[in-house]
Design a protein around this motif. Structure first.
Motif, PDB file in Angstrom:
ATOM      1  N   VAL A 177     -46.035 -30.613  42.353  1.00 11.81           N
ATOM      2  CA  VAL A 177     -44.976 -31.454  42.921  1.00 11.81           C
ATOM      3  C   VAL A 177     -43.708 -30.653  43.208  1.00 11.81           C
ATOM      4  O   VAL A 177     -42.946 -30.994  44.117  1.00 11.81           O
ATOM      5  CB  VAL A 177     -44.670 -32.653  42.003  1.00 11.81           C
ATOM      6  N   ALA A 178     -43.473 -29.585  42.434  1.00 13.14           N
ATOM      7  CA  ALA A 178     -42.289 -28.765  42.679  1.00 13.14           C
ATOM      8  C   ALA A 178     -42.372 -28.093  44.048  1.00 13.14           C
ATOM      9  O   ALA A 178     -41.376 -28.017  44.779  1.00 13.14           O
ATOM     10  CB  ALA A 178     -42.138 -27.718  41.583  1.00 13.14           C
ATOM     11  N   ILE A 179     -43.570 -27.619  44.422  1.00 14.67           N
ATOM     12  CA  ILE A 179     -43.743 -26.988  45.732  1.00 14.67           C
ATOM     13  C   ILE A 179     -43.632 -28.030  46.837  1.00 14.67           C
ATOM     14  O   ILE A 179     -43.019 -27.789  47.879  1.00 14.67           O
ATOM     15  CB  ILE A 179     -45.101 -26.275  45.822  1.00 14.67           C
ATOM     16  N   GLU A 180     -44.243 -29.198  46.637  1.00 16.42           N
ATOM     17  CA  GLU A 180     -44.168 -30.249  47.648  1.00 16.42           C
ATOM     18  C   GLU A 180     -42.709 -30.613  47.933  1.00 16.42           C
ATOM     19  O   GLU A 180     -42.311 -30.766  49.088  1.00 16.42           O
ATOM     20  CB  GLU A 180     -44.942 -31.480  47.178  1.00 16.42           C
ATOM     21  N   ALA A 181     -41.926 -30.773  46.875  1.00 17.25           N
ATOM     22  CA  ALA A 181     -40.522 -31.121  47.061  1.00 17.25           C
ATOM     23  C   ALA A 181     -39.755 -29.996  47.748  1.00 17.25           C
ATOM     24  O   ALA A 181     -38.948 -30.238  48.652  1.00 17.25           O
ATOM     25  CB  ALA A 181     -39.883 -31.449  45.714  1.00 17.25           C
ATOM     26  N   ALA A 182     -40.016 -28.763  47.328  1.00 15.67           N
ATOM     27  CA  ALA A 182     -39.323 -27.622  47.932  1.00 15.67           C
ATOM     28  C   ALA A 182     -39.601 -27.546  49.428  1.00 15.67           C
ATOM     29  O   ALA A 182     -38.690 -27.314  50.231  1.00 15.67           O
ATOM     30  CB  ALA A 182     -39.747 -26.328  47.242  1.00 15.67           C
ATOM     31  N   LEU A 183     -40.868 -27.747  49.817  1.00 18.76           N
ATOM     32  CA  LEU A 183     -41.216 -27.719  51.236  1.00 18.76           C
ATOM     33  C   LEU A 183     -40.492 -28.813  52.014  1.00 18.76           C
ATOM     34  O   LEU A 183     -40.224 -28.668  53.209  1.00 18.76           O
ATOM     35  CB  LEU A 183     -42.726 -27.865  51.397  1.00 18.76           C
ATOM     36  N   ALA A 184     -40.178 -29.909  51.330  1.00 16.53           N
ATOM     37  CA  ALA A 184     -39.442 -31.002  51.960  1.00 16.53           C
ATOM     38  C   ALA A 184     -37.932 -30.787  51.909  1.00 16.53           C
ATOM     39  O   ALA A 184     -37.167 -31.660  52.336  1.00 16.53           O
ATOM     40  CB  ALA A 184     -39.809 -32.328  51.291  1.00 16.53           C
ATOM     41  N   GLY A 185     -37.495 -29.652  51.375  1.00 14.70           N
ATOM     42  CA  GLY A 185     -36.070 -29.370  51.298  1.00 14.70           C
ATOM     43  C   GLY A 185     -35.358 -30.073  50.169  1.00 14.70           C
ATOM     44  O   GLY A 185     -34.135 -30.244  50.211  1.00 14.70           O
ATOM     45  N   VAL A 186     -36.100 -30.471  49.134  1.00 10.44           N
ATOM     46  CA  VAL A 186     -35.519 -31.165  47.985  1.00 10.44           C
ATOM     47  C   VAL A 186     -35.345 -30.171  46.834  1.00 10.44           C
ATOM     48  O   VAL A 186     -36.331 -29.584  46.371  1.00 10.44           O
ATOM     49  CB  VAL A 186     -36.415 -32.334  47.528  1.00 10.44           C
ATOM     50  N   PRO A 187     -34.126 -29.954  46.345  1.00 14.41           N
ATOM     51  CA  PRO A 187     -33.935 -29.073  45.191  1.00 14.41           C
ATOM     52  C   PRO A 187     -34.707 -29.585  43.974  1.00 14.41           C
ATOM     53  O   PRO A 187     -34.842 -30.795  43.770  1.00 14.41           O
ATOM     54  CB  PRO A 187     -32.424 -29.128  44.943  1.00 14.41           C
ATOM     55  N   VAL A 188     -35.199 -28.641  43.173  1.00 15.27           N
ATOM     56  CA  VAL A 188     -36.042 -28.956  42.021  1.00 15.27           C
ATOM     57  C   VAL A 188     -35.379 -28.442  40.744  1.00 15.27           C
ATOM     58  O   VAL A 188     -34.829 -27.338  40.718  1.00 15.27           O
ATOM     59  CB  VAL A 188     -37.439 -28.314  42.169  1.00 15.27           C
ATOM     60  N   VAL A 189     -35.453 -29.265  39.701  1.00 11.20           N
ATOM     61  CA  VAL A 189     -35.078 -28.830  38.357  1.00 11.20           C
ATOM     62  C   VAL A 189     -36.315 -29.004  37.490  1.00 11.20           C
ATOM     63  O   VAL A 189     -36.894 -30.099  37.440  1.00 11.20           O
ATOM     64  CB  VAL A 189     -33.915 -29.659  37.773  1.00 11.20           C
ATOM     65  N   CYS A 190     -36.757 -27.942  36.834  1.00  6.03           N
ATOM     66  CA  CYS A 190     -37.969 -28.043  36.024  1.00  6.03           C
ATOM     67  C   CYS A 190     -37.756 -27.326  34.697  1.00  6.03           C
ATOM     68  O   CYS A 190     -36.774 -26.613  34.502  1.00  6.03           O
ATOM     69  CB  CYS A 190     -39.163 -27.448  36.767  1.00  6.03           C
ATOM     70  N   THR A 191     -38.696 -27.524  33.781  1.00  8.95           N
ATOM     71  CA  THR A 191     -38.654 -26.780  32.527  1.00  8.95           C
ATOM     72  C   THR A 191     -39.361 -25.440  32.694  1.00  8.95           C
ATOM     73  O   THR A 191     -40.042 -25.190  33.686  1.00  8.95           O
ATOM     74  CB  THR A 191     -39.341 -27.546  31.378  1.00  8.95           C
ATOM     75  N   SER A 192     -39.236 -24.614  31.670  1.00 15.59           N
ATOM     76  CA  SER A 192     -39.897 -23.313  31.658  1.00 15.59           C
ATOM     77  C   SER A 192     -41.404 -23.443  31.493  1.00 15.59           C
ATOM     78  O   SER A 192     -42.119 -22.437  31.522  1.00 15.59           O
ATOM     79  CB  SER A 192     -39.324 -22.454  30.525  1.00 15.59           C
ATOM     80  N   ARG A 193     -41.910 -24.673  31.351  1.00 10.56           N
ATOM     81  CA  ARG A 193     -43.353 -24.908  31.243  1.00 10.56           C
ATOM     82  C   ARG A 193     -44.026 -24.995  32.611  1.00 10.56           C
ATOM     83  O   ARG A 193     -45.229 -25.193  32.691  1.00 10.56           O
ATOM     84  CB  ARG A 193     -43.622 -26.205  30.475  1.00 10.56           C
ATOM     85  N   CYS A 194     -43.267 -24.866  33.681  1.00 10.39           N
ATOM     86  CA  CYS A 194     -43.782 -25.104  35.037  1.00 10.39           C
ATOM     87  C   CYS A 194     -43.841 -23.806  35.828  1.00 10.39           C
ATOM     88  O   CYS A 194     -42.812 -23.333  36.327  1.00 10.39           O
ATOM     89  CB  CYS A 194     -42.888 -26.123  35.746  1.00 10.39           C
ATOM     90  N   PRO A 195     -45.030 -23.206  35.999  1.00  6.75           N
ATOM     91  CA  PRO A 195     -45.128 -21.945  36.747  1.00  6.75           C
ATOM     92  C   PRO A 195     -44.669 -22.046  38.196  1.00  6.75           C
ATOM     93  O   PRO A 195     -44.287 -21.036  38.794  1.00  6.75           O
ATOM     94  CB  PRO A 195     -46.619 -21.607  36.672  1.00  6.75           C
ATOM     95  N   ALA A 196     -44.711 -23.243  38.768  1.00  7.62           N
ATOM     96  CA  ALA A 196     -44.309 -23.400  40.165  1.00  7.62           C
ATOM     97  C   ALA A 196     -42.815 -23.162  40.370  1.00  7.62           C
ATOM     98  O   ALA A 196     -42.352 -23.102  41.508  1.00  7.62           O
ATOM     99  CB  ALA A 196     -44.679 -24.791  40.671  1.00  7.62           C
ATOM    100  N   ALA A 197     -42.069 -23.003  39.295  1.00 11.36           N
ATOM    101  CA  ALA A 197     -40.634 -22.709  39.435  1.00 11.36           C
ATOM    102  C   ALA A 197     -40.409 -21.481  40.299  1.00 11.36           C
ATOM    103  O   ALA A 197     -39.470 -21.421  41.094  1.00 11.36           O
ATOM    104  CB  ALA A 197     -40.015 -22.504  38.058  1.00 11.36           C
ATOM    105  N   ALA A 198     -41.293 -20.496  40.153  1.00 15.38           N
ATOM    106  CA  ALA A 198     -41.127 -19.250  40.899  1.00 15.38           C
ATOM    107  C   ALA A 198     -41.334 -19.430  42.396  1.00 15.38           C
ATOM    108  O   ALA A 198     -40.887 -18.602  43.188  1.00 15.38           O
ATOM    109  CB  ALA A 198     -42.110 -18.202  40.377  1.00 15.38           C
ATOM    110  N   TRP A 199     -42.007 -20.514  42.796  1.00 18.10           N
ATOM    111  CA  TRP A 199     -42.321 -20.744  44.206  1.00 18.10           C
ATOM    112  C   TRP A 199     -41.434 -21.831  44.812  1.00 18.10           C
ATOM    113  O   TRP A 199     -41.623 -22.199  45.969  1.00 18.10           O
ATOM    114  CB  TRP A 199     -43.771 -21.169  44.357  1.00 18.10           C
ATOM    115  N   SER A 200     -40.494 -22.373  44.042  1.00 19.36           N
ATOM    116  CA  SER A 200     -39.701 -23.497  44.534  1.00 19.36           C
ATOM    117  C   SER A 200     -38.202 -23.281  44.400  1.00 19.36           C
ATOM    118  O   SER A 200     -37.433 -24.191  44.689  1.00 19.36           O
ATOM    119  CB  SER A 200     -40.085 -24.780  43.781  1.00 19.36           C
TER     120      SER A 200
END
Length: 265
Positions: free
Chosen positions: A165-188
């Motif tokens: 979901v972090a990547i989906e939001a990023a592609l839509a131009g939505v800023p993401v806040v996640c925990t360190s448990r989410c590897p997709a942080a590096a791609w978003s």
């Protein structure tokens, strides 16, 4: 033969009749539990470099990387949404964090969708249903959901295999806040809040305990307040879209590598 979702029994069954079987570990449970005995004679792939590194260390051999196929969202003109959202609203994904952030920011509007085992609706009842939070049914088409958001929160309290979901939001131009448990942080290009290991990772007893996760809640509150500034939000939204574009390129290359592996004799 490619076997999805880390389904060991099916992979073993396939291996009995096919010489080349690839088991795809697409969720955190598979990444955390697969052993060398489980996948003897079976190739293994993970959906992020981080998960592949963790699996390779446990299995004692290389692990393929096949990034999840995520389509670019449709381009839609018009104003952006203003709500703060969460997808897969359940304990493991950090519902207690989301609820407490909503309760502490009464002037912001929050929306959550989805959930596991029909428990999603129970969380607002347990927490007293903050009036600024709307819970909507799970949906297959997420484009409309992301268009309604100013920020997506991914407050996972357990290790994610990916965090799509972090990547989906990023592609839509939505800023993401996640925990360190989410590897997709590096791609978003996400803002990351540290979520240290829990005392008993195999139990969900503390996933409803706001006091236990007070530091995570404070981190998300700080991030939401930071992104409420229009200049900060504009910078984060542009960074999110750029990171999503990088992901799409890496995704294509990983799928090309999978096709090449499948074509081998």
């Amino acid at each position: 033969v490619v076997v999805p979702w880390g389904t060991v029994a099916l992979a073993r069954h396939a291996r009995a009749t096919h010489p080349r079987v690839l088991l795809l570990a697409q969720h955190g449970g598979a990444v955390a539990r697969l052993t060398a005995d489980d996948v003897a004679g079976i190739e293994v792939a993970a959906v992020t470099p981080d998960a592949a590194t963790r699996l390779a260390a446990r299995l004692g051999r290389p692990v393929h990387i096949v990034l999840n196929p995520i389509p670019a969202p449709a381009v839609v003109d018009g104003p952006r949404g203003s709500r703060i959202g969460m997808v897969n609203f359940c304990a493991e994904k950090g519902a207690v964090v989301f609820l407490n952030v909503a309760a502490n920011l009464p002037d912001h509007r929050f929306v959550a969708t989805g959930g596991w085992a029909g428990r999603a609706a129970a969380y607002p009842r347990i927490a007293g249903a903050p009036p600024n939070l709307e819970l909507v049914p799970a949906r297959d088409d997420m484009d409309g959901f992301y268009r309604d958001l100013a920020v997506l929160l991914v407050p996972s309290l357990v290790d994610e295999a990916f965090g799509r979901v972090a990547i989906e939001a990023a592609l839509a131009g939505v800023p993401v806040v996640c925990t360190s448990r989410c590897p997709a942080a590096a791609w978003s290009a996400a803002l990351v809040v540290d979520a240290p290991p829990r005392p008993d990772e195999g139990s969900d007893d503390d996933l409803h305990d706001a006091g236990r996760h007070a530091g995570v809640i404070r981190g998300f509150l700080d991030a939401v307040v930071t992104l409420a500034d229009p200049d900060n939000h504009a910078i984060a939204a542009a960074a999110a879209q750029a990171a999503g574009a990088v992901y799409l390129g890496a995704q294509r290359r990983s799928l090309d590598a999978l096709v090449a592996w499948l074509a081998q004799a």
